[in-house]
Write a protein that holds these residues in place. Structure first.
Motif, mmCIF file in Angstrom:
data_model
loop_
_atom_site.group_PDB
_atom_site.id
_atom_site.type_symbol
_atom_site.label_atom_id
_atom_site.label_comp_id
_atom_site.label_asym_id
_atom_site.label_seq_id
_atom_site.Cartn_x
_atom_site.Cartn_y
_atom_site.Cartn_z
ATOM 1 N N ILE A 1 -19.274 -32.175 19.480
ATOM 2 C CA ILE A 1 -19.284 -31.116 20.491
ATOM 3 C C ILE A 1 -19.852 -29.824 19.889
ATOM 4 O O ILE A 1 -20.622 -29.119 20.534
ATOM 5 C CB ILE A 1 -17.867 -30.894 21.049
ATOM 6 N N GLN A 2 -19.487 -29.534 18.668
ATOM 7 C CA GLN A 2 -19.989 -28.322 18.001
ATOM 8 C C GLN A 2 -21.506 -28.371 17.825
ATOM 9 O O GLN A 2 -22.193 -27.374 18.041
ATOM 10 C CB GLN A 2 -19.306 -28.157 16.628
ATOM 11 N N SER A 3 -22.053 -29.516 17.470
ATOM 12 C CA SER A 3 -23.506 -29.636 17.310
ATOM 13 C C SER A 3 -24.217 -29.506 18.657
ATOM 14 O O SER A 3 -25.296 -28.921 18.744
ATOM 15 C CB SER A 3 -23.867 -30.949 16.627
ATOM 16 N N LYS A 4 -23.607 -30.051 19.713
ATOM 17 C CA LYS A 4 -24.199 -29.897 21.059
ATOM 18 C C LYS A 4 -24.189 -28.429 21.467
ATOM 19 O O LYS A 4 -25.171 -27.927 22.017
ATOM 20 C CB LYS A 4 -23.420 -30.729 22.085
ATOM 21 N N LEU A 5 -23.079 -27.733 21.214
ATOM 22 C CA LEU A 5 -23.005 -26.310 21.559
ATOM 23 C C LEU A 5 -24.027 -25.496 20.762
ATOM 24 O O LEU A 5 -24.659 -24.583 21.302
ATOM 25 C CB LEU A 5 -21.592 -25.784 21.300
ATOM 26 N N ASP A 6 -24.189 -25.808 19.487
ATOM 27 C CA ASP A 6 -25.199 -25.129 18.675
ATOM 28 C C ASP A 6 -26.604 -25.374 19.216
ATOM 29 O O ASP A 6 -27.437 -24.472 19.262
ATOM 30 C CB ASP A 6 -25.115 -25.590 17.218
ATOM 31 N N SER A 7 -26.829 -26.605 19.620
ATOM 32 C CA SER A 7 -28.137 -26.956 20.178
ATOM 33 C C SER A 7 -28.406 -26.177 21.464
ATOM 34 O O SER A 7 -29.481 -25.615 21.641
ATOM 35 C CB SER A 7 -28.189 -28.460 20.434
#
Length: 124
Positions: A3-9
């Protein structure tokens, strides 16, 4: 972590999109000015074509009528005027046909497509 990587993206994509908005505004104003100039040239060419076409037809009719009068100089003058207007109408028509078709906002479209492709790649 996923989820954190998706939010960063998504955060990076939104920053990129916000940066591009200002550039799109500038590009839109430039392309709008170019489109206005092309449209003005095309309208002027069409008006010249219409006016010279109407005069050409008028003087050819006058030349045909004057042909029956059988005077020494009036025929040459009338036909010379008719030929001059006909040449002007052909010139206006050729200049109109020589212009490229209007591709409004082509650069802006290409930039938007390229940026959308970049965003799609970033979100994969």
């Amino acid at each position: 972590m996923l989820i954190q990587s998706k939010l960063d993206s998504w955060r990076n994509v939104s920053r990129f999109a916000l940066l591009c908005v200002g550039e799109y505004g500038e590009l839109l104003s430039v392309e709008l000015a170019e489109t206005r100039a092309r449209l003005t040239r095309e309208i002027i060419a069409l008006v010249a074509l219409a006016v010279s076409g109407l005069f050409s037809l008028s003087f050819f009719c006058i030349a045909l009528i004057a042909s029956a009068w059988n005077t020494r100089y009036s025929l040459a003058v009338v036909w010379a005027v008719a030929i001059a207007w006909f040449a002007l109408s052909i010139t206006a028509w050729l200049s109109y046909r020589a212009q490229r078709p209007v591709q409004s906002f082509g650069i802006l479209k290409r930039e938007l497509r390229a940026d959308l492709e970049t965003l799609k790649e970033a979100l994969k």
